[in-house]
Design a protein around this motif. Structure first.
Motif, PDB file in Angstrom:
ATOM      1  N   LEU A   1      -5.318  -4.733   7.732  1.00 15.70           N
ATOM      2  CA  LEU A   1      -6.473  -4.305   6.942  1.00 15.70           C
ATOM      3  C   LEU A   1      -6.033  -3.718   5.602  1.00 15.70           C
ATOM      4  O   LEU A   1      -6.635  -3.986   4.566  1.00 15.70           O
ATOM      5  CB  LEU A   1      -7.302  -3.287   7.734  1.00 15.70           C
ATOM      6  CG  LEU A   1      -8.613  -2.826   7.127  1.00 15.70           C
ATOM      7  CD1 LEU A   1      -9.525  -4.008   6.819  1.00 15.70           C
ATOM      8  CD2 LEU A   1      -9.308  -1.853   8.065  1.00 15.70           C
ATOM      9  N   GLY A   2      -4.953  -2.941   5.606  1.00 16.10           N
ATOM     10  CA  GLY A   2      -4.433  -2.372   4.363  1.00 16.10           C
ATOM     11  C   GLY A   2      -3.964  -3.455   3.410  1.00 16.10           C
ATOM     12  O   GLY A   2      -4.236  -3.411   2.209  1.00 16.10           O
ATOM     13  N   ALA A   3      -3.253  -4.463   3.942  1.00 20.72           N
ATOM     14  CA  ALA A   3      -2.782  -5.571   3.102  1.00 20.72           C
ATOM     15  C   ALA A   3      -3.951  -6.357   2.529  1.00 20.72           C
ATOM     16  O   ALA A   3      -3.973  -6.682   1.333  1.00 20.72           O
ATOM     17  CB  ALA A   3      -1.864  -6.487   3.914  1.00 20.72           C
ATOM     18  N   ALA A   4      -4.933  -6.653   3.362  1.00 21.92           N
ATOM     19  CA  ALA A   4      -6.103  -7.397   2.892  1.00 21.92           C
ATOM     20  C   ALA A   4      -6.864  -6.600   1.837  1.00 21.92           C
ATOM     21  O   ALA A   4      -7.296  -7.158   0.814  1.00 21.92           O
ATOM     22  CB  ALA A   4      -7.011  -7.739   4.074  1.00 21.92           C
ATOM     23  N   SER A   5      -7.007  -5.310   2.061  1.00 20.46           N
ATOM     24  CA  SER A   5      -7.707  -4.455   1.097  1.00 20.46           C
ATOM     25  C   SER A   5      -6.977  -4.442  -0.248  1.00 20.46           C
ATOM     26  O   SER A   5      -7.607  -4.503  -1.306  1.00 20.46           O
ATOM     27  CB  SER A   5      -7.815  -3.019   1.618  1.00 20.46           C
ATOM     28  OG  SER A   5      -8.552  -2.987   2.807  1.00 20.46           O
ATOM     29  N   SER A   6      -5.648  -4.383  -0.193  1.00 25.23           N
ATOM     30  CA  SER A   6      -4.866  -4.390  -1.428  1.00 25.23           C
ATOM     31  C   SER A   6      -5.067  -5.686  -2.202  1.00 25.23           C
ATOM     32  O   SER A   6      -5.184  -5.676  -3.435  1.00 25.23           O
ATOM     33  CB  SER A   6      -3.379  -4.191  -1.116  1.00 25.23           C
ATOM     34  OG  SER A   6      -3.176  -2.900  -0.607  1.00 25.23           O
ATOM     35  N   ILE A   7      -5.136  -6.808  -1.502  1.00 25.54           N
ATOM     36  CA  ILE A   7      -5.362  -8.097  -2.163  1.00 25.54           C
ATOM     37  C   ILE A   7      -6.738  -8.126  -2.816  1.00 25.54           C
ATOM     38  O   ILE A   7      -6.888  -8.544  -3.967  1.00 25.54           O
ATOM     39  CB  ILE A   7      -5.189  -9.263  -1.164  1.00 25.54           C
ATOM     40  CG1 ILE A   7      -3.710  -9.381  -0.781  1.00 25.54           C
ATOM     41  CG2 ILE A   7      -5.706 -10.576  -1.754  1.00 25.54           C
ATOM     42  CD1 ILE A   7      -3.442 -10.307   0.389  1.00 25.54           C
ATOM     43  N   VAL A   8      -7.747  -7.679  -2.100  1.00 22.86           N
ATOM     44  CA  VAL A   8      -9.114  -7.656  -2.642  1.00 22.86           C
ATOM     45  C   VAL A   8      -9.174  -6.776  -3.891  1.00 22.86           C
ATOM     46  O   VAL A   8      -9.757  -7.157  -4.908  1.00 22.86           O
ATOM     47  CB  VAL A   8     -10.127  -7.170  -1.572  1.00 22.86           C
ATOM     48  CG1 VAL A   8     -11.483  -6.889  -2.190  1.00 22.86           C
ATOM     49  CG2 VAL A   8     -10.240  -8.198  -0.452  1.00 22.86           C
ATOM     50  N   ILE A   9      -8.550  -5.615  -3.847  1.00 25.24           N
ATOM     51  CA  ILE A   9      -8.546  -4.708  -5.000  1.00 25.24           C
ATOM     52  C   ILE A   9      -7.847  -5.369  -6.186  1.00 25.24           C
ATOM     53  O   ILE A   9      -8.336  -5.313  -7.320  1.00 25.24           O
ATOM     54  CB  ILE A   9      -7.886  -3.356  -4.630  1.00 25.24           C
ATOM     55  CG1 ILE A   9      -8.798  -2.583  -3.679  1.00 25.24           C
ATOM     56  CG2 ILE A   9      -7.570  -2.537  -5.879  1.00 25.24           C
ATOM     57  CD1 ILE A   9      -8.146  -1.393  -3.005  1.00 25.24           C
TER      58      ILE A   9
END
Length: 134
Positions: free
Chosen positions: A113-121
Motif C-alpha cells: 500500500l505504501g509503494a502504491a501510494s508513493s506511485i500515485v503521489i
C-alpha cells in the motif's frame, strides 16, 4: 516529562520492548549495526533518547533490541512522560516511510500500500515513476 541518564541492561531492554506497540517495523541491519557498536566498545551516550509515554515506547526500539542482542548494558538518556500524541513528531534519524506509518496504523499490506501510494503521489505531482528518469 522527566529526563535522566540510565543504565539499561538486556533484561530491562526486554521489559521495555514489551511496551513497543506503536513503532515501525524492525530494520534488522540497523539493530546489527548498533549491536556491533555496543559489543566493540564504540557505543557512547550521544544525547539520543529512549522515549516513553506513560505506557508506550515511543522511540528507541532498535537501540533496545541491540542491547538484548549484544547482551551488554548501555548508558543512555531516557525521557518519560511524553504525550503519546507527539509520537508522529519523533524520528530516530531513519525516515519513517509511508509503509511504516501505514503499518503503525494497522494496515495489513502496508509495504504494498505504501509503494502504491508513493506511485500515485508521484503521478499526481507529474514526477516520473521510472527509475533513472528525471
Amino acid at each position: 516529562m522527566k529526563a535522566s541518564i540510565e543504565v539499561i541492561t538486556p533484561s530491562m531492554a526486554e521489559k521495555y520492548l514489551e511496551q513497543n506497540t506503536i513503532n515501525r517495523r524492525i530494520r534488522e541491519r540497523h539493530v546489527y549495526f548498533l549491536r556491533d557498536e555496543i559489543t566493540e566498545g564504540r557505543w557512547a551516550p550521544n544525547g539520543s533518547t529512549i522515549v516513553f509515554s506513560n505506557d508506550k515506547l515511543l522511540d528507541g526500539q532498535h537501540r533496545l533490541l541491540a542491547v538484548v542482542s549484544a547482551k551488554k548494558p548501555i548508558r543512555t538518556l531516557v525521557v518519560r512522560g511524553v504525550p503519546q500524541e507527539f509520537f508522529s513528531t519523533i524520528d530516530m534519524g531513519a525516515v519513517r516511510r509511508p509503509a511504516d506509518m501505514l503499518a503503525i496504523k494497522g494496515e495489513t499490506d502496508a509495504i504494498l500500500l505504501g509503494a502504491a501510494s508513493s506511485i500515485v503521489i508521484r503521478i499526481k505531482r507529474g514526477i516520473s515513476t521510472h527509475r533513472g528518469s528525471q
